[in-house]
Design a protein around this motif. Structure first.
Motif, PDB file in Angstrom:
ATOM      1  N   GLN A  94       0.869  -1.176   0.000  1.00  0.00           N
ATOM      2  CA  GLN A  94       0.000   0.000   0.000  1.00  0.00           C
ATOM      3  C   GLN A  94       0.907   1.227   0.000  1.00  0.00           C
ATOM      4  O   GLN A  94       1.671   1.437   0.928  1.00  0.00           O
ATOM      5  CB  GLN A  94      -0.893   0.016   1.241  1.00  0.00           C
ATOM      6  N   ILE A  95       0.817   2.027  -1.041  1.00  0.00           N
ATOM      7  CA  ILE A  95       1.676   3.198  -1.177  1.00  0.00           C
ATOM      8  C   ILE A  95       0.889   4.449  -0.840  1.00  0.00           C
ATOM      9  O   ILE A  95      -0.180   4.692  -1.395  1.00  0.00           O
ATOM     10  CB  ILE A  95       2.264   3.306  -2.594  1.00  0.00           C
ATOM     11  N   THR A  96       1.425   5.237   0.077  1.00  0.00           N
ATOM     12  CA  THR A  96       0.833   6.512   0.448  1.00  0.00           C
ATOM     13  C   THR A  96       1.626   7.622  -0.223  1.00  0.00           C
ATOM     14  O   THR A  96       2.849   7.689  -0.075  1.00  0.00           O
ATOM     15  CB  THR A  96       0.850   6.706   1.979  1.00  0.00           C
ATOM     16  N   GLY A  97       0.940   8.470  -0.938  1.00  0.00           N
ATOM     17  CA  GLY A  97       1.569   9.651  -1.526  1.00  0.00           C
ATOM     18  C   GLY A  97       1.607  10.764  -0.508  1.00  0.00           C
ATOM     19  O   GLY A  97       0.637  10.987   0.215  1.00  0.00           O
ATOM     20  N   ILE A  98       2.726  11.441  -0.426  1.00  0.00           N
ATOM     21  CA  ILE A  98       2.867  12.616   0.434  1.00  0.00           C
ATOM     22  C   ILE A  98       3.092  13.815  -0.472  1.00  0.00           C
ATOM     23  O   ILE A  98       4.066  13.855  -1.218  1.00  0.00           O
ATOM     24  CB  ILE A  98       4.047  12.463   1.412  1.00  0.00           C
ATOM     25  N   LEU A  99       2.175  14.765  -0.410  1.00  0.00           N
ATOM     26  CA  LEU A  99       2.298  15.994  -1.182  1.00  0.00           C
ATOM     27  C   LEU A  99       2.706  17.105  -0.223  1.00  0.00           C
ATOM     28  O   LEU A  99       1.938  17.479   0.674  1.00  0.00           O
ATOM     29  CB  LEU A  99       0.978  16.337  -1.876  1.00  0.00           C
ATOM     30  N   LEU A 100       3.912  17.608  -0.389  1.00  0.00           N
ATOM     31  CA  LEU A 100       4.422  18.661   0.477  1.00  0.00           C
ATOM     32  C   LEU A 100       3.957  20.017  -0.054  1.00  0.00           C
ATOM     33  O   LEU A 100       4.364  20.447  -1.128  1.00  0.00           O
ATOM     34  CB  LEU A 100       5.942  18.589   0.551  1.00  0.00           C
ATOM     35  N   ALA A 101       3.070  20.661   0.727  1.00  0.00           N
ATOM     36  CA  ALA A 101       2.462  21.928   0.307  1.00  0.00           C
ATOM     37  C   ALA A 101       2.493  22.953   1.438  1.00  0.00           C
ATOM     38  O   ALA A 101       1.594  23.783   1.561  1.00  0.00           O
ATOM     39  CB  ALA A 101       1.026  21.671  -0.140  1.00  0.00           C
ATOM     40  N   ALA A 102       3.523  22.902   2.276  1.00  0.00           N
ATOM     41  CA  ALA A 102       3.577  23.772   3.452  1.00  0.00           C
ATOM     42  C   ALA A 102       4.619  24.872   3.348  1.00  0.00           C
ATOM     43  O   ALA A 102       4.918  25.543   4.325  1.00  0.00           O
ATOM     44  CB  ALA A 102       3.828  22.934   4.708  1.00  0.00           C
ATOM     45  N   GLY A 103       5.157  25.086   2.161  1.00  0.00           N
ATOM     46  CA  GLY A 103       6.145  26.148   1.991  1.00  0.00           C
ATOM     47  C   GLY A 103       5.512  27.520   2.085  1.00  0.00           C
ATOM     48  O   GLY A 103       4.298  27.681   1.984  1.00  0.00           O
ATOM     49  N   ALA A 104       6.346  28.522   2.263  1.00  0.00           N
ATOM     50  CA  ALA A 104       5.864  29.895   2.431  1.00  0.00           C
ATOM     51  C   ALA A 104       5.839  30.691   1.127  1.00  0.00           C
ATOM     52  O   ALA A 104       5.363  31.819   1.114  1.00  0.00           O
ATOM     53  CB  ALA A 104       6.723  30.615   3.459  1.00  0.00           C
ATOM     54  N   SER A 105       6.343  30.138   0.043  1.00  0.00           N
ATOM     55  CA  SER A 105       6.367  30.816  -1.272  1.00  0.00           C
ATOM     56  C   SER A 105       7.087  32.159  -1.218  1.00  0.00           C
ATOM     57  O   SER A 105       6.725  33.084  -1.927  1.00  0.00           O
ATOM     58  CB  SER A 105       4.950  31.009  -1.810  1.00  0.00           C
ATOM     59  N   ARG A 106       8.106  32.267  -0.394  1.00  0.00           N
ATOM     60  CA  ARG A 106       8.812  33.545  -0.250  1.00  0.00           C
ATOM     61  C   ARG A 106       9.497  33.979  -1.539  1.00  0.00           C
ATOM     62  O   ARG A 106       9.426  35.139  -1.927  1.00  0.00           O
ATOM     63  CB  ARG A 106       9.831  33.440   0.881  1.00  0.00           C
ATOM     64  N   ARG A 107      10.175  33.072  -2.223  1.00  0.00           N
ATOM     65  CA  ARG A 107      10.881  33.439  -3.458  1.00  0.00           C
ATOM     66  C   ARG A 107       9.916  33.768  -4.585  1.00  0.00           C
ATOM     67  O   ARG A 107      10.216  34.579  -5.446  1.00  0.00           O
ATOM     68  CB  ARG A 107      11.820  32.321  -3.891  1.00  0.00           C
ATOM     69  N   PHE A 108       8.754  33.136  -4.591  1.00  0.00           N
ATOM     70  CA  PHE A 108       7.763  33.367  -5.640  1.00  0.00           C
ATOM     71  C   PHE A 108       7.105  34.727  -5.478  1.00  0.00           C
ATOM     72  O   PHE A 108       6.654  35.315  -6.453  1.00  0.00           O
ATOM     73  CB  PHE A 108       6.708  32.254  -5.613  1.00  0.00           C
ATOM     74  N   GLY A 109       7.014  35.200  -4.247  1.00  0.00           N
ATOM     75  CA  GLY A 109       6.421  36.508  -3.995  1.00  0.00           C
ATOM     76  C   GLY A 109       4.916  36.487  -3.815  1.00  0.00           C
ATOM     77  O   GLY A 109       4.266  37.519  -3.842  1.00  0.00           O
ATOM     78  N   GLY A 110       4.342  35.322  -3.646  1.00  0.00           N
ATOM     79  CA  GLY A 110       2.893  35.205  -3.468  1.00  0.00           C
ATOM     80  C   GLY A 110       2.517  33.752  -3.330  1.00  0.00           C
ATOM     81  O   GLY A 110       3.372  32.893  -3.172  1.00  0.00           O
ATOM     82  N   ASP A 111       1.239  33.489  -3.414  1.00  0.00           N
ATOM     83  CA  ASP A 111       0.730  32.132  -3.231  1.00  0.00           C
ATOM     84  C   ASP A 111       0.879  31.328  -4.524  1.00  0.00           C
ATOM     85  O   ASP A 111      -0.044  31.247  -5.319  1.00  0.00           O
ATOM     86  CB  ASP A 111      -0.737  32.194  -2.794  1.00  0.00           C
ATOM     87  N   LYS A 112       2.046  30.725  -4.712  1.00  0.00           N
ATOM     88  CA  LYS A 112       2.292  29.996  -5.961  1.00  0.00           C
ATOM     89  C   LYS A 112       1.437  28.752  -6.100  1.00  0.00           C
ATOM     90  O   LYS A 112       1.142  28.314  -7.204  1.00  0.00           O
ATOM     91  CB  LYS A 112       3.761  29.642  -6.123  1.00  0.00           C
ATOM     92  N   LEU A 113       1.006  28.160  -4.992  1.00  0.00           N
ATOM     93  CA  LEU A 113       0.214  26.932  -5.078  1.00  0.00           C
ATOM     94  C   LEU A 113      -1.167  27.176  -5.657  1.00  0.00           C
ATOM     95  O   LEU A 113      -1.778  26.271  -6.219  1.00  0.00           O
ATOM     96  CB  LEU A 113       0.111  26.266  -3.708  1.00  0.00           C
ATOM     97  N   SER A 114      -1.661  28.394  -5.554  1.00  0.00           N
ATOM     98  CA  SER A 114      -2.966  28.741  -6.116  1.00  0.00           C
ATOM     99  C   SER A 114      -2.858  29.379  -7.500  1.00  0.00           C
ATOM    100  O   SER A 114      -3.875  29.687  -8.117  1.00  0.00           O
ATOM    101  CB  SER A 114      -3.711  29.693  -5.174  1.00  0.00           C
ATOM    102  N   TYR A 115      -1.647  29.587  -7.971  1.00  0.00           N
ATOM    103  CA  TYR A 115      -1.434  30.179  -9.291  1.00  0.00           C
ATOM    104  C   TYR A 115      -2.080  29.296 -10.354  1.00  0.00           C
ATOM    105  O   TYR A 115      -1.935  28.073 -10.343  1.00  0.00           O
ATOM    106  CB  TYR A 115       0.068  30.328  -9.558  1.00  0.00           C
ATOM    107  N   ARG A 116      -2.798  29.895 -11.273  1.00  0.00           N
ATOM    108  CA  ARG A 116      -3.530  29.150 -12.311  1.00  0.00           C
ATOM    109  C   ARG A 116      -2.628  28.823 -13.502  1.00  0.00           C
ATOM    110  O   ARG A 116      -1.954  29.684 -14.047  1.00  0.00           O
ATOM    111  CB  ARG A 116      -4.745  29.928 -12.796  1.00  0.00           C
ATOM    112  N   LEU A 117      -2.662  27.573 -13.879  1.00  0.00           N
ATOM    113  CA  LEU A 117      -1.927  27.080 -15.035  1.00  0.00           C
ATOM    114  C   LEU A 117      -2.746  27.325 -16.296  1.00  0.00           C
ATOM    115  O   LEU A 117      -3.948  27.619 -16.217  1.00  0.00           O
ATOM    116  CB  LEU A 117      -1.667  25.577 -14.871  1.00  0.00           C
TER     117      LEU A 117
END
Length: 108
Positions: free
Chosen positions: A3-26
């Motif tokens: 049984q494989i569990t995927g771990i998605l690391l999404a706890a960064g602060a996006s400091r270098r990106f300058g904003g919320d990069k995880l919500s940025y629209r592709l």
């Protein structure tokens, strides 16, 4: 079969990106973290995503994409702290596959 569990690391602060990069629209309309989550979900049996405290929008997005979301109170201590939170929350896993939420182009 393991049984494989995927771990998605999404706890960064996006400091270098300058904003919320995880919500940025592709170009396809999906948010960066949403696409990364969907891709990882296709490759594992279950999925745990780790977010930082107060990341309510990202939490809702990842839950809608099928992840069990864990808030890592120690996220400011770095990626290792987030990884430890995810492993502790899924200690019954036989194996883990780790992916980063800001890498939406990693194919399943």
């Amino acid at each position: 079969m393991a049984q494989i569990t995927g771990i998605l690391l999404a706890a960064g602060a996006s400091r270098r990106f300058g904003g919320d990069k995880l919500s940025y629209r592709l170009p396809n309309g999906s948010a960066v973290a949403e696409q990364a989550c969907r891709n990882l979900a296709q490759a594992v049996d279950r999925l745990v995503a780790v977010v930082r405290p107060g990341a309510n929008g990202v939490t809702a997005m990842l839950e809608a994409a099928g992840a069990r979301v864990i808030v890592c109170e120690d996220a400011d201590n770095g990626m290792g702290a987030s990884l430890a939170c995810a492993v502790a929350a899924s200690a019954d896993a036989e194996a883990w596959l780790v992916a980063l939420a800001d890498m939406p182009w990693i194919a399943p």
